[in-house]
Design a protein around this motif. Structure first.
Motif, PDB file in Angstrom:
ATOM      1  N   ARG A   4       0.837  -1.202   0.000  1.00  0.00           N
ATOM      2  CA  ARG A   4       0.000   0.000   0.000  1.00  0.00           C
ATOM      3  C   ARG A   4       0.866   1.244   0.000  1.00  0.00           C
ATOM      4  O   ARG A   4       1.939   1.257   0.593  1.00  0.00           O
ATOM      5  CB  ARG A   4      -0.887   0.006   1.237  1.00  0.00           C
ATOM      6  CG  ARG A   4      -1.839  -1.152   1.270  1.00  0.00           C
ATOM      7  CD  ARG A   4      -2.533  -1.357   2.586  1.00  0.00           C
ATOM      8  NE  ARG A   4      -2.912  -0.138   3.286  1.00  0.00           N
ATOM      9  CZ  ARG A   4      -3.771  -0.110   4.276  1.00  0.00           C
ATOM     10  NH1 ARG A   4      -4.356  -1.202   4.663  1.00  0.00           N
ATOM     11  NH2 ARG A   4      -4.055   1.010   4.887  1.00  0.00           N
ATOM     12  N   ASN A   6       0.381   5.320   0.923  1.00  0.00           N
ATOM     13  CA  ASN A   6      -0.534   6.308   1.480  1.00  0.00           C
ATOM     14  C   ASN A   6       0.237   7.447   2.136  1.00  0.00           C
ATOM     15  O   ASN A   6       1.409   7.294   2.463  1.00  0.00           O
ATOM     16  CB  ASN A   6      -1.508   5.671   2.480  1.00  0.00           C
ATOM     17  CG  ASN A   6      -0.820   4.950   3.595  1.00  0.00           C
ATOM     18  OD1 ASN A   6      -0.500   3.779   3.436  1.00  0.00           O
ATOM     19  ND2 ASN A   6      -0.556   5.621   4.690  1.00  0.00           N
ATOM     20  N   PRO A   7      -0.434   8.591   2.337  1.00  0.00           N
ATOM     21  CA  PRO A   7       0.226   9.724   2.992  1.00  0.00           C
ATOM     22  C   PRO A   7       0.426   9.474   4.483  1.00  0.00           C
ATOM     23  O   PRO A   7      -0.354   8.775   5.114  1.00  0.00           O
ATOM     24  CB  PRO A   7      -0.735  10.896   2.766  1.00  0.00           C
ATOM     25  CG  PRO A   7      -2.062  10.252   2.569  1.00  0.00           C
ATOM     26  CD  PRO A   7      -1.797   8.904   1.946  1.00  0.00           C
ATOM     27  N   TYR A   8       1.490  10.075   5.022  1.00  0.00           N
ATOM     28  CA  TYR A   8       1.800  10.003   6.447  1.00  0.00           C
ATOM     29  C   TYR A   8       2.113  11.430   6.877  1.00  0.00           C
ATOM     30  O   TYR A   8       3.075  12.028   6.396  1.00  0.00           O
ATOM     31  CB  TYR A   8       3.009   9.104   6.680  1.00  0.00           C
ATOM     32  CG  TYR A   8       3.086   8.542   8.076  1.00  0.00           C
ATOM     33  CD1 TYR A   8       2.941   7.182   8.293  1.00  0.00           C
ATOM     34  CD2 TYR A   8       3.294   9.361   9.174  1.00  0.00           C
ATOM     35  CE1 TYR A   8       3.006   6.650   9.571  1.00  0.00           C
ATOM     36  CE2 TYR A   8       3.359   8.846  10.445  1.00  0.00           C
ATOM     37  CZ  TYR A   8       3.217   7.488  10.640  1.00  0.00           C
ATOM     38  OH  TYR A   8       3.281   6.971  11.911  1.00  0.00           O
ATOM     39  N   GLN A  54      -3.540   5.602  12.763  1.00  0.00           N
ATOM     40  CA  GLN A  54      -3.993   5.178  11.444  1.00  0.00           C
ATOM     41  C   GLN A  54      -5.508   5.230  11.386  1.00  0.00           C
ATOM     42  O   GLN A  54      -6.196   4.657  12.229  1.00  0.00           O
ATOM     43  CB  GLN A  54      -3.499   3.768  11.144  1.00  0.00           C
ATOM     44  CG  GLN A  54      -3.833   3.303   9.751  1.00  0.00           C
ATOM     45  CD  GLN A  54      -3.000   2.094   9.357  1.00  0.00           C
ATOM     46  OE1 GLN A  54      -1.836   1.997   9.722  1.00  0.00           O
ATOM     47  NE2 GLN A  54      -3.593   1.189   8.606  1.00  0.00           N
ATOM     48  N   GLU A  56      -8.633   4.215   9.041  1.00  0.00           N
ATOM     49  CA  GLU A  56      -9.097   3.383   7.922  1.00  0.00           C
ATOM     50  C   GLU A  56     -10.557   3.729   7.681  1.00  0.00           C
ATOM     51  O   GLU A  56     -11.409   3.493   8.542  1.00  0.00           O
ATOM     52  CB  GLU A  56      -8.965   1.894   8.257  1.00  0.00           C
ATOM     53  CG  GLU A  56      -7.559   1.409   8.442  1.00  0.00           C
ATOM     54  CD  GLU A  56      -6.788   1.236   7.134  1.00  0.00           C
ATOM     55  OE1 GLU A  56      -7.411   1.278   6.051  1.00  0.00           O
ATOM     56  OE2 GLU A  56      -5.565   1.058   7.214  1.00  0.00           O
ATOM     57  N   LEU A  60      -9.900   4.650   1.953  1.00  0.00           N
ATOM     58  CA  LEU A  60      -9.001   5.724   2.393  1.00  0.00           C
ATOM     59  C   LEU A  60      -8.186   5.277   3.601  1.00  0.00           C
ATOM     60  O   LEU A  60      -8.733   4.737   4.562  1.00  0.00           O
ATOM     61  CB  LEU A  60      -9.800   6.966   2.777  1.00  0.00           C
ATOM     62  CG  LEU A  60     -10.747   7.527   1.727  1.00  0.00           C
ATOM     63  CD1 LEU A  60     -11.543   8.679   2.315  1.00  0.00           C
ATOM     64  CD2 LEU A  60      -9.987   7.964   0.496  1.00  0.00           C
ATOM     65  N   THR A  61      -6.879   5.530   3.558  1.00  0.00           N
ATOM     66  CA  THR A  61      -6.009   5.282   4.703  1.00  0.00           C
ATOM     67  C   THR A  61      -5.172   6.527   4.928  1.00  0.00           C
ATOM     68  O   THR A  61      -4.529   7.023   4.001  1.00  0.00           O
ATOM     69  CB  THR A  61      -5.073   4.087   4.459  1.00  0.00           C
ATOM     70  OG1 THR A  61      -5.856   2.920   4.236  1.00  0.00           O
ATOM     71  CG2 THR A  61      -4.159   3.854   5.648  1.00  0.00           C
ATOM     72  N   LEU A  62      -5.190   7.017   6.146  1.00  0.00           N
ATOM     73  CA  LEU A  62      -4.393   8.175   6.529  1.00  0.00           C
ATOM     74  C   LEU A  62      -3.608   7.798   7.770  1.00  0.00           C
ATOM     75  O   LEU A  62      -4.177   7.276   8.734  1.00  0.00           O
ATOM     76  CB  LEU A  62      -5.298   9.366   6.830  1.00  0.00           C
ATOM     77  CG  LEU A  62      -4.620  10.637   7.330  1.00  0.00           C
ATOM     78  CD1 LEU A  62      -3.708  11.222   6.252  1.00  0.00           C
ATOM     79  CD2 LEU A  62      -5.653  11.652   7.759  1.00  0.00           C
ATOM     80  N   MET A  81       5.586   9.825   2.391  1.00  0.00           N
ATOM     81  CA  MET A  81       4.916   8.732   1.707  1.00  0.00           C
ATOM     82  C   MET A  81       5.252   7.449   2.446  1.00  0.00           C
ATOM     83  O   MET A  81       6.405   7.232   2.816  1.00  0.00           O
ATOM     84  CB  MET A  81       5.355   8.654   0.253  1.00  0.00           C
ATOM     85  CG  MET A  81       5.034   9.921  -0.544  1.00  0.00           C
ATOM     86  SD  MET A  81       3.297  10.430  -0.476  1.00  0.00           S
ATOM     87  CE  MET A  81       2.507   9.081  -1.336  1.00  0.00           C
ATOM     88  N   SER A  82       4.256   6.609   2.659  1.00  0.00           N
ATOM     89  CA  SER A  82       4.436   5.358   3.398  1.00  0.00           C
ATOM     90  C   SER A  82       4.145   4.177   2.486  1.00  0.00           C
ATOM     91  O   SER A  82       3.069   4.094   1.892  1.00  0.00           O
ATOM     92  CB  SER A  82       3.486   5.329   4.599  1.00  0.00           C
ATOM     93  OG  SER A  82       3.516   4.072   5.223  1.00  0.00           O
TER      94      SER A  82
END
Length: 140
Positions: A4, A6-8, A54, A56, A60-62, A81-82
């Motif tokens: 995956r 996603n933004p971090y 995190q 969920e 969407l994952t932030l 970026m993760s």
């Protein structure tokens, strides 16, 4: 689990408040871990700060965390970026390419939570985090 991206987001002392706000906006399930839970800071003032959060919400994952005082905090570079998953070969391959010409700020190594984790800045100045879950992080 597939890999995956996603933004971090990094915060300075208000990650919990921000993540709760984003949960109110997007819905979903929020999980948080503090620095105290993983003995990740010797500063008692940081015990309740968020080491990893995190959210969920469907597709969407932030992810987000508070920046410990021992690390520099630059308001202009709060988003990383993760990359995360279980495919060791794939994730180590991404790591090797991202760090080539860049800088490993935290070598890809065993983390307190049992996964392999590393942070780097690529040659374009983008910060990346790579997390290889569970046994996928075991060296061959």
């Amino acid at each position: 689990m597939t890999t995956r991206l996603n933004p971090y987001i990094s915060f300075k002392d208000n990650a919990r408040e921000a993540l709760e706000f984003y949960r109110d906006v997007f819905g979903g399930e929020l999980t948080v871990s503090t620095f105290a839970e993983f003995q990740a800071s010797e500063d008692p003032a940081e015990a309740d700060k968020i080491m990893h959060g995190q959210l969920e919400a469907g597709a969407l994952t932030l992810m987000a965390a508070d920046t410990p005082d021992a690390m520099g905090y630059d308001d202009g570079s709060r988003i990383s970026m993760s990359l995360s998953g279980e495919d060791e070969a794939e994730l180590r391959g991404y790591w090797d390419k991202l760090v080539d010409g860049g800088t490993a700020t935290m070598p890809l190594d065993k983390a307190p939570w049992g996964d392999y984790f590393g942070m780097c800045q690529d040659r374009f100045g983008v910060t990346w985090m790579v997390n290889i879950a569970g046994d996928g992080g075991q060296p061959s």
